[in-house]
Design a protein around this motif. Structure first.
Motif, PDB file in Angstrom:
ATOM      1  N   LYS A  37       5.682  15.396   9.221  1.00 24.37           N
ATOM      2  CA  LYS A  37       7.148  15.488   9.453  1.00 24.37           C
ATOM      3  C   LYS A  37       7.827  14.280   8.808  1.00 24.37           C
ATOM      4  O   LYS A  37       8.837  14.811   8.362  1.00 24.37           O
ATOM      5  N   GLU A  38       7.466  12.949   9.759  1.00 25.90           N
ATOM      6  CA  GLU A  38       8.256  12.263   9.244  1.00 25.90           C
ATOM      7  C   GLU A  38       8.603  11.692   7.911  1.00 25.90           C
ATOM      8  O   GLU A  38      10.486  11.617   8.018  1.00 25.90           O
ATOM      9  N   PHE A  39       7.736  11.756   7.036  1.00 22.84           N
ATOM     10  CA  PHE A  39       7.760  11.100   6.002  1.00 22.84           C
ATOM     11  C   PHE A  39       9.051  12.676   5.020  1.00 22.84           C
ATOM     12  O   PHE A  39       9.768  11.696   4.726  1.00 22.84           O
TER      13      PHE A  39
ATOM     14  N   LYS B  91       0.962  -0.993   0.064  1.00 27.55           N
ATOM     15  CA  LYS B  91      -0.116  -0.302   0.181  1.00 27.55           C
ATOM     16  C   LYS B  91       0.570   0.658   0.363  1.00 27.55           C
ATOM     17  O   LYS B  91       1.947   1.231   0.617  1.00 27.55           O
ATOM     18  N   LYS B  92      -0.047   2.335  -0.565  1.00 27.03           N
ATOM     19  CA  LYS B  92       1.283   3.821  -0.110  1.00 27.03           C
ATOM     20  C   LYS B  92       0.243   4.520   1.343  1.00 27.03           C
ATOM     21  O   LYS B  92      -0.569   4.122   1.519  1.00 27.03           O
ATOM     22  N   VAL B  93       0.502   5.250   1.280  1.00 27.58           N
ATOM     23  CA  VAL B  93       0.318   5.913   2.480  1.00 27.58           C
ATOM     24  C   VAL B  93       0.341   7.773   1.695  1.00 27.58           C
ATOM     25  O   VAL B  93       0.905   8.444   1.374  1.00 27.58           O
ATOM     26  N   MET B  94      -0.446   8.003   2.651  1.00 30.50           N
ATOM     27  CA  MET B  94      -1.514   9.759   2.484  1.00 30.50           C
ATOM     28  C   MET B  94      -0.903   9.997   3.793  1.00 30.50           C
ATOM     29  O   MET B  94      -1.358  10.316   5.045  1.00 30.50           O
ATOM     30  N   PRO B  95       0.368  10.933   4.375  1.00 28.66           N
ATOM     31  CA  PRO B  95       0.506  10.858   6.273  1.00 28.66           C
ATOM     32  C   PRO B  95      -0.186  12.307   5.735  1.00 28.66           C
ATOM     33  O   PRO B  95       0.422  13.927   5.893  1.00 28.66           O
ATOM     34  N   LEU B  96      -1.710  12.831   6.212  1.00 33.07           N
ATOM     35  CA  LEU B  96      -2.355  13.544   6.795  1.00 33.07           C
ATOM     36  C   LEU B  96      -2.243  14.392   8.005  1.00 33.07           C
ATOM     37  O   LEU B  96      -1.977  15.336   8.217  1.00 33.07           O
ATOM     38  N   CYS B  97      -1.818  13.180   8.878  1.00 38.09           N
ATOM     39  CA  CYS B  97      -1.363  13.945  10.521  1.00 38.09           C
ATOM     40  C   CYS B  97      -0.314  14.753  10.176  1.00 38.09           C
ATOM     41  O   CYS B  97       0.529  14.141   9.460  1.00 38.09           O
ATOM     42  N   PRO B  98      -0.481  15.422  11.195  1.00 43.27           N
ATOM     43  CA  PRO B  98       0.952  16.911  11.071  1.00 43.27           C
ATOM     44  C   PRO B  98       2.533  16.174  11.610  1.00 43.27           C
ATOM     45  O   PRO B  98       3.322  16.377  10.255  1.00 43.27           O
TER      46      PRO B  98
END
Length: 90
Positions: free
Chosen positions: A77-79, A66-73
């Motif tokens: 930042k980690e990505f 799967k791919k990840v969409m990091p919406l959590c701030p």
């Protein structure tokens, strides 16, 4: 500390069994997850717990193709900071 995968979240527990943090995600179709929340109790911040929770999410995405969409701030930042996560970034 113990990290546990539950339905759409990773949770971290103290040795006493108290929940002290979590990282949650939503499924977006068959090929993507959205990290929408990362939390660590104030008394346990600064110990790398949130970073470990996001890393578990990245491992989950890799294992499940799967791919990840990091919406959590925090996850975003980690990505942004960790180039080794780019393979799963949506």
């Amino acid at each position: 500390m113990k990290y546990v995968e539950e339905a759409n979240r990773f949770v971290v527990f103290e040795d006493s069994g108290q929940e002290i943090g979590e990282m949650t995600w939503s499924n977006a179709g068959e090929t993507m997850i959205i990290i929408d929340h990362t939390y660590v109790d104030d008394a346990h911040r600064g110990r790398g717990i949130a970073e470990k929770l996001v890393a578990l999410g990245v491992d989950y995405a890799r294992k499940n193709n799967k791919k990840v969409m990091p919406l959590c701030p925090f996850a975003k930042k980690e990505f942004d900071q960790k180039k080794e996560y780019q393979d799963v970034l949506k």
